[in-house]
Design an enzyme around this catalytic site. Structure first.
Site, PDB file in Angstrom:
ATOM      1  N   ARG A  49      34.261 -18.577 -15.824  1.00 39.91           N
ATOM      2  CA  ARG A  49      34.572 -19.898 -16.357  1.00 39.91           C
ATOM      3  C   ARG A  49      34.363 -19.861 -17.868  1.00 39.91           C
ATOM      4  NH1 ARG A  49      30.378 -20.476 -18.710  1.00 39.91           N
ATOM      5  NH2 ARG A  49      31.003 -22.580 -19.269  1.00 39.91           N
ATOM      6  N   GLY A  50      34.795 -20.957 -18.506  1.00 37.65           N
ATOM      7  CA  GLY A  50      34.836 -20.991 -19.963  1.00 37.65           C
ATOM      8  C   GLY A  50      36.234 -20.596 -20.406  1.00 37.65           C
ATOM      9  N   GLN A 185      26.165 -26.364 -15.091  1.00 32.54           N
ATOM     10  CA  GLN A 185      26.362 -25.212 -15.970  1.00 32.54           C
ATOM     11  C   GLN A 185      25.384 -25.205 -17.145  1.00 32.54           C
ATOM     12  OE1 GLN A 185      28.930 -27.154 -14.772  1.00 32.54           O
ATOM     13  NE2 GLN A 185      30.861 -26.034 -14.792  1.00 32.54           N
ATOM     14  N   ASP A 226      38.175 -27.198 -23.796  1.00 33.31           N
ATOM     15  CA  ASP A 226      39.096 -26.398 -22.987  1.00 33.31           C
ATOM     16  C   ASP A 226      40.551 -26.571 -23.401  1.00 33.31           C
ATOM     17  OD1 ASP A 226      37.690 -25.136 -20.326  1.00 33.31           O
ATOM     18  OD2 ASP A 226      36.585 -26.840 -21.121  1.00 33.31           O
ATOM     19  N   LYS A 237      34.246 -30.309 -20.389  1.00 36.65           N
ATOM     20  CA  LYS A 237      33.562 -30.604 -19.134  1.00 36.65           C
ATOM     21  C   LYS A 237      33.232 -32.085 -19.021  1.00 36.65           C
ATOM     22  CE  LYS A 237      31.284 -30.065 -15.339  1.00 36.65           C
ATOM     23  NZ  LYS A 237      31.993 -29.829 -14.076  1.00 36.65           N
TER      24      LYS A 237
END
Length: 335
Positions: A49-50, A185, A226, A237
């Site tokens: 992720r990221g 996270q 993102d 997020k």
């Protein structure tokens, strides 16, 4: 391809391994990432992720698949599947579009492109950190949301990269970490990264940040992104938007940090950013522990969109765009 290693990714010239981030911080487990179908699964379940890391990992998976002897048709199908694995993170689409252009040229060209994407991300992270550190004064207390460090990139990170380099420069004295619901996270990943780096930090639930902002205990907030629309609106997020609203009310500077590959000039404003909806079960419990009944309806967008009007400045590898710059359309001109 030459060997490539980061905190979350290892390629030794033969095999691509991915750190399974769903098992952190209790276990550091590495899983195979050389098969594109497996990589799609890793991305969808957030083992990878990221936004920057997803793009790099997908590019390397496609290159490894090509080196295994996959034909052009199979490579194109794999690239399309990887590209669609997460709809919000534009870096993934950017990386796959670059790789797709090289498919007719064969495995060596795909390997070279994947390696270039990896090396570029390392350099972009350092550039973002350099620009971001310039915004901070001495000894600041900062807050961050979700994870935007070396677990989200193959370099030092985006927002967390700024924080780590600022810590090294004496500009950060303490980091407050939103745990980041529902998948935690911040608690599982960001706190783990900060502990590894020896940076003083305090974990809090997302709903506690407003108290610290009200009491003047936070000097600045830095978050990742993102996807950034052409007008400066950005997706990050879920929970980021609310944090930006709180910062505006309390007069605390708020900065998204993102590489230029996250800027989507084809998307005029945040309303055009697709938002991934995830399984409602993530809201009802985690790790085998339920805190709501199985049939409880739940709302679970993975991201929210923060309007540019709430941004103090946007930090990119190409420089810092102030609120006035965003209002004047500077992103379109930089592109």
């Amino acid at each position: 391809m030459n060997p490539m290693t980061s905190l979350a990714l290892r390629y030794d010239g033969r095999r691509l391994l991915i750190l399974d981030q769903t098992r952190l911080p209790r276990e550091e487990a590495w899983v195979d990432g050389g098969d594109p179908d497996a990589m799609v699964g890793h991305i969808r379940r957030l083992a990878v992720r990221g936004a920057p890391l997803i793009g790099v990992a997908a590019a390397l998976a496609l290159a490894v698949f090509a080196e295994s002897g996959a034909d052009e048709s199979s490579l194109r199908q794999a690239a399309a599947s990887l590209r669609a694995a997460r709809p919000t993170a534009v870096n993934l689409m950017w990386a796959m579009d670059r790789m797709a252009e090289r498919i007719p040229l064969g495995a060596p060209a795909l390997a070279a492109e994947a390696e270039a994407i990896f090396r570029e991300d390392v350099a972009l992270c350092e550039a973002m950190a350099r620009h971001g550190v310039s915004l901070l004064g001495a000894g600041e207390a900062v807050l961050t949301h979700c994870n935007s460090g070396a677990l989200a990139t193959v370099g030092v990170g985006t927002a967390l990269g700024v924080i780590l380099r600022a810590w090294e420069a004496g500009k950060v004295r303490h980091v407050y970490v939103d745990e980041t619901r529902p998948l935690l996270q911040g608690a599982r990943l960001t706190a783990w990264e900060l502990a590894r780096a020896g940076v003083p930090h305090t974990l809090l639930t997302d709903s506690m940040a407003a108290i610290l902002l009200r009491d003047g205990r936070i000097d600045r907030v830095l978050v990742g992104a993102d996807r950034v629309a052409a007008n400066g609106d950005f997706a990050n997020k879920v929970g980021t938007y609310g944090l930006a609203v709180q910062c505006r009310f309390h007069g605390v500077p708020f900065h998204p940090v993102a590489p230029w590959s996250t800027v989507d000039l084809a998307c005029p404003a945040g309303a055009g950013i697709p938002i991934e909806m995830r399984d409602a079960a993530e809201v009802r419990g985690q790790g085998g522990r339920a805190w709501a009944a199985d049939d409880t309806p739940a709302f679970n967008p993975s991201f929210d969109v923060t309007p540019a009007a709430l941004v103090t400045s946007l930090v990119t590898d190409r420089g810092v765009a102030t609120a006035a710059d965003l209002q004047a359309g500077i992103l379109a001109r930089l592109g």
